[in-house]
Enzyme design. Structure first.
Site, short mmCIF file in Angstrom:
data_model
loop_
_atom_site.label_atom_id
_atom_site.label_comp_id
_atom_site.label_asym_id
_atom_site.label_seq_id
_atom_site.Cartn_x
_atom_site.Cartn_y
_atom_site.Cartn_z
CE LYS A 70 4.81 7.50 -2.37
NZ LYS A 70 4.14 8.02 -1.16
CD1 TRP B 4 -7.25 23.35 0.62
CD2 TRP B 4 -7.43 21.11 0.72
NE1 TRP B 4 -8.59 23.03 0.57
CE2 TRP B 4 -8.73 21.67 0.63
CE3 TRP B 4 -7.31 19.72 0.79
CZ2 TRP B 4 -9.89 20.89 0.60
CZ3 TRP B 4 -8.46 18.94 0.77
CH2 TRP B 4 -9.73 19.52 0.68
CE LYS C 213 -3.91 2.19 0.33
NZ LYS C 213 -3.49 2.92 -0.91
CG ASP D 131 3.43 10.99 -2.92
OD1 ASP D 131 3.30 10.85 -1.70
OD2 ASP D 131 4.43 11.54 -3.43
CB THR E 155 -2.17 13.73 4.26
OG1 THR E 155 -2.55 12.63 3.45
CG2 THR E 155 -0.70 13.61 4.64
P1 NDP Z 1 0.82 17.84 -4.30
O1 NDP Z 1 1.24 17.47 -5.66
O2 NDP Z 1 -0.61 18.13 -4.03
O3 NDP Z 1 1.68 19.07 -3.77
C1 NDP Z 1 3.06 19.02 -3.67
C2 NDP Z 1 3.63 20.38 -3.32
O4 NDP Z 1 5.04 20.32 -3.11
C3 NDP Z 1 3.44 21.37 -4.40
O5 NDP Z 1 3.35 22.66 -3.87
C4 NDP Z 1 4.72 21.12 -5.21
O6 NDP Z 1 5.09 22.06 -6.13
C5 NDP Z 1 5.75 21.01 -4.15
N1 NDP Z 1 6.89 20.21 -4.65
C6 NDP Z 1 6.89 18.95 -5.12
N2 NDP Z 1 8.11 18.55 -5.48
C7 NDP Z 1 8.90 19.58 -5.26
C8 NDP Z 1 10.28 19.78 -5.42
N3 NDP Z 1 11.10 18.81 -5.89
N4 NDP Z 1 10.78 20.99 -5.06
C9 NDP Z 1 9.97 21.96 -4.56
N5 NDP Z 1 8.65 21.82 -4.38
C10 NDP Z 1 8.13 20.65 -4.71
O7 NDP Z 1 1.35 16.66 -3.35
P2 NDP Z 1 0.94 16.28 -1.88
O8 NDP Z 1 0.46 17.47 -1.14
O9 NDP Z 1 0.09 15.08 -1.97
O10 NDP Z 1 2.34 15.81 -1.29
C11 NDP Z 1 3.20 16.68 -0.53
C12 NDP Z 1 4.10 15.84 0.36
O11 NDP Z 1 3.30 15.08 1.28
C13 NDP Z 1 4.97 14.81 -0.36
O12 NDP Z 1 6.19 14.68 0.33
C14 NDP Z 1 4.17 13.52 -0.22
O13 NDP Z 1 5.00 12.39 -0.30
C15 NDP Z 1 3.63 13.71 1.18
N6 NDP Z 1 2.46 12.92 1.53
C16 NDP Z 1 1.34 12.93 0.75
C17 NDP Z 1 0.25 12.18 1.13
C18 NDP Z 1 -1.02 12.20 0.37
O14 NDP Z 1 -1.94 11.51 0.78
N7 NDP Z 1 -1.15 12.96 -0.70
C19 NDP Z 1 0.28 11.33 2.32
C20 NDP Z 1 1.48 11.45 3.10
C21 NDP Z 1 2.53 12.20 2.68
P3 NDP Z 1 5.34 21.52 -7.65
O15 NDP Z 1 4.24 22.19 -8.33
O16 NDP Z 1 6.71 21.91 -7.99
O17 NDP Z 1 5.19 20.04 -7.71
O1 2IT Z 2 3.05 8.99 1.50
C1 2IT Z 2 1.91 8.55 1.71
O2 2IT Z 2 1.61 8.01 2.78
C2 2IT Z 2 0.90 8.68 0.65
N1 2IT Z 2 1.20 9.25 -0.39
C3 2IT Z 2 -0.45 8.07 0.82
C4 2IT Z 2 -0.44 6.61 0.46
C5 2IT Z 2 -1.79 5.94 0.44
O3 2IT Z 2 -1.80 4.75 0.07
O4 2IT Z 2 -2.81 6.54 0.78
#
Ligand code: NDP
Ligand code: 2IT
Length: 446
Positions: free
Chosen positions: A126, A243, A90, A166, A209
């Site tokens: 992943k 957000w 997962k 992600d 998250t």
């Molecule tokens: P989104 O795509 O919604 O947002 C990602 C944000 O981070 C954007 O503002 C993005 O800008 C920025 N970003 C991404 N890569 C880079 C980079 N290399 N350098 C600078 N800025 C960057 O993703 P999420 O909000 O879902 O994910 C954000 C973080 O949270 C990640 O680390 C992800 O692994 C983690 N996460 C997400 C979960 C989920 O359920 N979605 C769960 C747990 C953890 P840009 O437009 O450049 O991409």
């Molecule tokens: O990093 C993370 O935990 C996620 N991107 C969510 C993974 C999931 O299976 O909901």
């Protein structure tokens, strides 16, 4: 450090010397485990460390697609099926130009321990691609997602491997991938989470998250008899996690003063609240990748090409990407009086930054504990799909909050039991590891 632990870290460093993010993640986890390995010889006897650092399987494939002009493009697709001791693999799918095997291996490795901490039956995995969404049309994104799933579908399934979103993968991409899976398999199952709310998705999953990060932060503050009420909070990123965290921080009475993007950060002294939070969704959907739009619209300060860790705050919630807080950022946060750092992104802080937090009495939560609310709610989505029903919003939120409180307690207890009270790095790694390692021993040499 325990000699078995240092030997395995050394082997990983030599064998995968070019995978710097994977080495970073392995080193952090294994260093914490020294404390456990010293006490419990069975983990060495069964060679658990050598086994746990190797994925059960890696799938690597090409993803051909055509753009709107009919030109052909090829991207690389991956799925790391790292560990299935506790349940089906997962973990999310990341679409970003920076994606490499090393990044996905680090994320899948962290996911094993994160999923274990949730207490739900999920293994770790992943996937992703180096596809760059920037400037792509709807049609291009759809064709890419369909091509990606045309290979991936044969490797996943509701009892085998259940991907989710992600970075770069939200409800739209999940929809296109789900549609293609259904078409190829002729099955409507819970093979992906983060689905649309009217076709199998769980309420609260989009917010989960970020909500979880703030619930975890609240528990950390309680250990010092504080609350989020009236606290100033710096958030980085403006995506899904940022957000959700902004909404919940506001609900609990905190003031969010920053957001950031690849172009820099905004500073909003009045706080990111109300319609400004809704605007975050518009900014993300615009595909412009530009947080300056917020500063222009709401007439607040914009600082180009810098990260928000130089602002005076009580709490920092990094929610963008890995290694977004380095030693210098950490020192700035400490100097400005920040007392809590709670990771929304995975591996937000470099090892030097973590060291600075720990040696300055900052309460620091690693992402694998504090951002587990997303995957936990994915687990709840899987349960709802299996039962073929949908729980109301309040029910999912209540379960999410309970899970975050429990994860916090597991970290606190494990850190204390192994002689490092208040160290959430050791707490999360040890509590997450023991369940997985014991299950691996129970299931024999596989
Ligand atoms: P989104 O795509 O919604 O947002 C990602 C944000 O981070 C954007 O503002 C993005 O800008 C920025 N970003 C991404 N890569 C880079 C980079 N290399 N350098 C600078 N800025 C960057 O993703 P999420 O909000 O879902 O994910 C954000 C973080 O949270 C990640 O680390 C992800 O692994 C983690 N996460 C997400 C979960 C989920 O359920 N979605 C769960 C747990 C953890 P840009 O437009 O450049 O991409
Ligand atoms: O990093 C993370 O935990 C996620 N991107 C969510 C993974 C999931 O299976 O909901």
């Amino acid at each position: 450090m325990n000699s078995y632990v240092s030997q395995v870290i050394e082997e990983v460093k030599q064998r995968y010397f070019w995978e710097k993010e994977f080495i970073q993640a392995v080193t952090e986890v294994l260093e914490s485990l020294s404390l456990v390995i010293d006490k419990e010889p069975k983990y060495k006897k069964y060679r658990i460390l050598e086994r746990i650092v190797e994925p059960e399987r890696i799938i690597f494939f090409r993803v051909p697609w055509t753009d709107d002009k009919g030109e052909i493009h090829i991207n690389r697709g991956y799925r790391i099926e790292f560990n299935s001791a506790l349940g089906p693999y997962k973990g999310g799918i990341r679409f970003h130009s920076s994606v490499t095997l090393s990044i996905l291996k680090f994320l899948a490795f962290e996911q094993i321990f994160k999923n274990s901490l949730t207490g739900l039956p999920m293994g770790g995995g992943k996937g992703g691609s180096d596809f760059d969404l920037k400037g792509k049309s709807e049609g291009e994104v759809m064709r890419f997602c369909q091509s990606f799933m045309t290979e991936l579908f044969r490797h996943i399934g509701p009892d085998t491997d259940v991907p989710a979103g992600d970075i770069g993968v939200g409800a739209r991409e999940i929809g296109y991938m789900f549609g293609q899976y259904k078409r190829l398999k002729n099955e409507f199952t819970g093979v992906l989470t983060g689905k649309g709310l009217n076709w199998g998705g769980s309420l609260i999953r989009p917010e989960a998250t970020g909500f979880g990060v703030v619930y975890f932060a609240e528990e950390m503050l309680k250990t010092r008899k504080e609350s989020l009420e009236g606290k100033r909070v710096a958030i980085s990123g403006f995506g899904n996690v940022a957000w959700g965290a902004t909404i919940k921080a506001n609900e609990l009475g905190a003031k969010v003063v920053t957001l950031s993007g690849p172009d820099g950060y905004i500073y909003d002294e009045d706080g990111v609240k109300g319609e400004k939070i809704d605007y975050m969704l518009e900014m993300r959907a615009s595909g412009r990748d530009c947080v300056k739009d917020y500063a222009d619209k709401f007439k607040v300060k914009f600082v180009a090409n810098r990260r928000p860790w130089e602002v005076k705050v009580d709490v920092a919630l990094p929610c963008a990407t890995q290694n977004e807080i380095d030693e210098n950022d950490a020192k700035n946060l400490i100097k400005n009086g920040c007392k809590y750092v709670v990771e929304g992104s995975n591996m937000s802080s470099t090892p030097q930054a973590i060291e600075a937090f720990l040696s300055n009495n900052i309460l620091y939560a690693p992402g694998k504990a504090s951002n587990a609310g997303g995957v936990a709610t994915s687990g709840l989505e899987m349960s709802q799909n299996s039962m073929r029903l949908q729980w109301p919003r309040e029910e999912v939120d209540k379960r999410l909050r309970e899970i975050m409180v429990k994860i916090h307690q597991s970290c606190v207890d494990a850190a204390k039991d192994y002689g490092t009270p208040g160290n959430y790095v050791n707490g999360a790694n040890i509590a997450g590891f023991k369940k997985v390692a014991d299950a691996m021993i129970d299931q024999g040499l596989v």
